[in-house]
Write a protein that holds these residues in place. Structure first.
Motif: not given
Length: 390
Positions: A12-16
């Motif tokens: 999720i962090i990488a996508t954001a």
């Protein structure tokens, strides 16, 4: 206590981060100057499935928690947007998503939540009034039953994102304050169409957060239907608090991201800028120490905010943590962005170096969505056991 992030949270962090970097500081500088709503950025967030993180999978969401949402907001704001992007999560996943998912009817959930997740439908909330800011129980906007419908009359102020929204969560008084029971307070929530006869709005000129307009909203016999009630008639106060308490965590996540962004901009500048003896100014303790101090404060606010979000996800009280985290984050983010401007000197005053925008935007959150003074009142009474002071 386990502070490790799961593989899903790391994803999720990488996508954001990818989305945040795609719509970086220059995108937000241009949008701010033109006072344009960031449609492209928000649609990219929706397309990546981040908008519905906390909503059930059956409605297009991911079935995750508030911790996951806080992590993604931090990353999006840190990459270039600053604190104002968190407001878009307040408007949609919180004012729209939390309200409908917890208290909406089955038909509301089926029809509106998938559109929220996809970006087809956007929301706003009309709460604050000219004479009822922090003291929401003094609101004067009324909804009166008129045969099969309700008629809403009154005025709201400082309502964010009105022109771009399809739906508005309106907080009304359905029983006079003097007659309302102490437990329910006579408050009722309606989710109505923003473009409805009798509802009008005018823009408010303001210092910052220019990508999201603020408006005065006027209700002149605006029609609302029984199937647009969120929760229960006269029982909306506790339902409203559920929405507002979640908003604290979202606000703080945005401030944490803005604080980290301010530090990053200052550090990068301080590494390159050389004066007098040819050494970078970042080698001087007078530059290093304030930035290090504010980093520690931002980090503390972040951890406390994630604890608040974790408590929420586990059905535990989270008011003290969320309020204290917001207090620290708003002060620390404002301070470090101000310091970044000082580190840059005259260039910190130039729009092309971005910190002046972050400074204007972050200043709002010293008193919104809840002021420092009211948070301190809350802590004094609920955590210290002191008598009510107001």
């Amino acid at each position: 206590m386990n502070f490790d992030l799961t593989d899903e949270q790391l994803m999720i962090i990488a996508t954001a981060r990818q989305i945040g970097e795609r719509f970086g500081t220059e995108y937000w500088r241009v949008k701010d100057a033109a006072k344009e709503y960031p449609f492209e950025c928000w649609q990219a967030i929706c397309d990546a499935g981040l908008t519905g993180a906390m909503l059930p999978e059956e409605y297009g969401g991911a079935g995750l928690g508030l911790v996951d949402m806080a992590l993604m907001i931090e990353e999006l704001c840190k990459a270039g947007a600053g604190a104002t992007l968190a407001q878009m999560f307040m408007l949609n996943p919180v004012f729209g998503g939390v309200a409908i998912n917890k208290y909406g009817s089955p038909s509301m959930k089926r029809e509106w939540l998938p559109k929220l997740c996809s970006g087809e439908m956007t929301f706003c909330m009309a709460l604050t009034e000219p004479d009822a800011g922090t003291n929401s129980l003094s609101l004067k906007t009324t909804a009166r039953r008129n045969g099969p419908v309700w008629r809403i009359n009154g005025q709201k102020i400082w309502i964010t994102g009105v022109p771009q929204s399809e739906k508005m969560l309106v907080v009304t008084r359905t029983t006079p304050e003097a007659e309302a029971p102490r437990k329910t307070f006579g408050i009722t929530l309606f989710m109505i169409d923003t473009k409805r006869t009798g509802l009008s709005h005018t823009p408010i000129e303001k210092l910052g957060t220019n990508t999201l307009p603020s408006s005065s909203v006027f209700f002149d016999d605006v029609e609302a239907h029984e199937d647009e009630v969120i929760g229960t008639i006269d029982g909306g106060w506790e339902q409203l608090l559920d929405v507002l308490n979640t908003e604290r965590v979202v606000t703080t996540a945005g401030l944490v991201g803005a604080g980290y962004l301010g530090i990053s901009l200052a550090v990068n500048y301080a590494k390159e800028r050389k004066v007098f003896n040819g050494k970078p100014i970042g080698s001087y303790q007078g530059v290093q120490f304030p930035l290090a101090q504010h980093w520690a404060e931002i980090e503390a606010a972040r951890l406390l905010n994630l604890k608040a979000a974790s408590n929420f996800d586990n059905g535990l009280p989270f008011g003290s943590e969320s309020n204290a985290a917001k207090l620290i984050a708003s002060q620390a983010a404002s301070a470090v962005i101000e310091r970044a401007m000082q580190v840059m000197g005259g260039m910190g005053y130039a729009k092309e170096f971005h910190v002046e925008r972050l400074w204007r935007d972050a200043r709002l959150f010293r008193f919104a969505p809840v002021s420092e003074e009211m948070i301190l009142n809350f802590i004094a009474m609920n955590n210290l056991g002191l008598p009510r002071s107001y």
